[in-house]
Enzyme design. Structure first.
Site, PDB file in Angstrom:
ATOM      1  N   HIS A  49       0.855  -1.189   0.000  1.00 56.36           N
ATOM      2  CA  HIS A  49       0.000   0.000   0.000  1.00 56.36           C
ATOM      3  C   HIS A  49       0.892   1.240   0.000  1.00 56.36           C
ATOM      4  CE1 HIS A  49       0.589  -0.804   4.397  1.00 56.36           C
ATOM      5  NE2 HIS A  49       0.912   0.471   4.340  1.00 56.36           N
TER       6      HIS A  49
HETATM    7  C1  T46 Z   1       2.996   0.735   7.034  1.00 55.53           C
HETATM    8  C2  T46 Z   1       3.673  -0.527   7.434  1.00 55.53           C
HETATM    9  C3  T46 Z   1       5.133  -0.326   7.734  1.00 55.53           C
HETATM   10  C4  T46 Z   1      -4.636  -0.124  13.153  1.00 55.53           C
HETATM   11  O1  T46 Z   1      -5.750  -0.382  13.644  1.00 55.53           O
HETATM   12  N1  T46 Z   1      -3.921   0.952  13.612  1.00 55.53           N
HETATM   13  C5  T46 Z   1      -2.698   1.261  13.111  1.00 55.53           C
HETATM   14  O2  T46 Z   1      -2.079   2.262  13.563  1.00 55.53           O
HETATM   15  C6  T46 Z   1      -2.149   0.457  12.067  1.00 55.53           C
HETATM   16  C7  T46 Z   1      -0.786   0.786  11.470  1.00 55.53           C
HETATM   17  C8  T46 Z   1      -2.876  -0.610  11.622  1.00 55.53           C
HETATM   18  N2  T46 Z   1      -4.098  -0.890  12.159  1.00 55.53           N
HETATM   19  C9  T46 Z   1      -4.832  -2.078  11.670  1.00 55.53           C
HETATM   20  C10 T46 Z   1      -5.267  -2.036  10.227  1.00 55.53           C
HETATM   21  C11 T46 Z   1      -5.295  -3.493   9.836  1.00 55.53           C
HETATM   22  O3  T46 Z   1      -6.556  -4.040  10.206  1.00 55.53           O
HETATM   23  O4  T46 Z   1      -3.976  -3.206  11.793  1.00 55.53           O
HETATM   24  C12 T46 Z   1      -4.214  -4.118  10.738  1.00 55.53           C
HETATM   25  C13 T46 Z   1      -2.943  -4.447   9.982  1.00 55.53           C
HETATM   26  O5  T46 Z   1      -2.538  -3.285   9.245  1.00 55.53           O
HETATM   27  P1  T46 Z   1      -1.832  -3.385   7.815  1.00 55.53           P
HETATM   28  O6  T46 Z   1      -2.391  -4.520   7.059  1.00 55.53           O
HETATM   29  O7  T46 Z   1      -1.905  -2.040   7.175  1.00 55.53           O
HETATM   30  O8  T46 Z   1      -0.336  -3.739   8.252  1.00 55.53           O
HETATM   31  P2  T46 Z   1       0.987  -3.669   7.362  1.00 55.53           P
HETATM   32  O9  T46 Z   1       2.048  -4.315   8.178  1.00 55.53           O
HETATM   33  O10 T46 Z   1       0.753  -4.165   5.999  1.00 55.53           O
HETATM   34  O11 T46 Z   1       1.320  -2.086   7.255  1.00 55.53           O
HETATM   35  C14 T46 Z   1       1.640  -1.357   8.428  1.00 55.53           C
HETATM   36  C15 T46 Z   1       0.996   0.033   8.354  1.00 55.53           C
HETATM   37  O12 T46 Z   1      -0.426  -0.105   8.203  1.00 55.53           O
HETATM   38  C16 T46 Z   1       1.540   0.848   7.214  1.00 55.53           C
HETATM   39  O13 T46 Z   1       1.143   2.192   7.345  1.00 55.53           O
HETATM   40  O14 T46 Z   1       3.617   1.596   6.428  1.00 55.53           O
HETATM   41  O15 T46 Z   1       3.049  -1.213   8.533  1.00 55.53           O
END
Ligand code: T46
Length: 142
Positions: A49
């Protein structure tokens, strides 16, 4: 200009161990609104993303991982394996995270609160928006 922008985080060591201090608007180029960390990572890649506005600083506190960054024109990668080196990720940068090794723990400092509306999770949407942005910047220069 390279997409890989690192920030040096020197240790203060005195024989008892190492301490690293991070100050918003001093060590890193924004005020810190949110901190989160990733742990118990496995073979599944993460990320895929970009963010419309959010800027972040990423630090691999333990182990190692590989970040791929993409601005819609070029793709570059970096292996993070040192808690004294942070990766600064600008907004409108697509990121993919791979190869989590040795009980990798990743700390992330963010300049805004969590907002799902700021995410671009479809790569084609990202390419369209980044090209539109480049065109708007070019129009401003003309
Ligand atoms: C990024 C990389 C390095 C929350 O509820 N609060 C938060 O502050 C974050 C970051 C995520 N979430 C929830 C959203 C999803 O349901 O946690 C779940 C996993 O998030 P995501 O699939 O976006 O995780 P990554 O590891 O793919 O990405 C994260 C960050 O979202 C992103 O901004 O740069 O880590």
């Amino acid at each position: 200009m390279s997409l890989i922008k690192t920030i040096s985080l020197p240790s203060i060591g005195d024989g008892r161990g190492e301490l690293v201090a991070i100050e918003g608007l001093k060590t890193i180029p924004f005020e810190i609104a949110r901190v989160y960390y990733l742990m118990q990572l496995n073979e599944h890649a993460r990320g895929f993303h970009a963010h419309k506005k959010l800027k972040q600083v990423v630090i691999c506190l333990h182990g190692s991982c590989r970040f791929v960054l993409d601005d819609g024109v070029k793709r570059e990668q970096i292996i993070l394996d040192n808690p004294n080196t942070a990766l600064f990720i600008e907004n409108m940068t697509w990121r993919e995270m791979y190869d989590f090794k040795n009980e990798c723990v990743i700390l992330v400092l963010a300049d805004t609160y969590y907002d799902e509306a700021d995410y671009i999770r479809d790569y084609d949407d990202f390419l369209r928006l980044s090209r539109q942005r480049i065109q708007e910047l070019a129009n401003e220069i003309d």
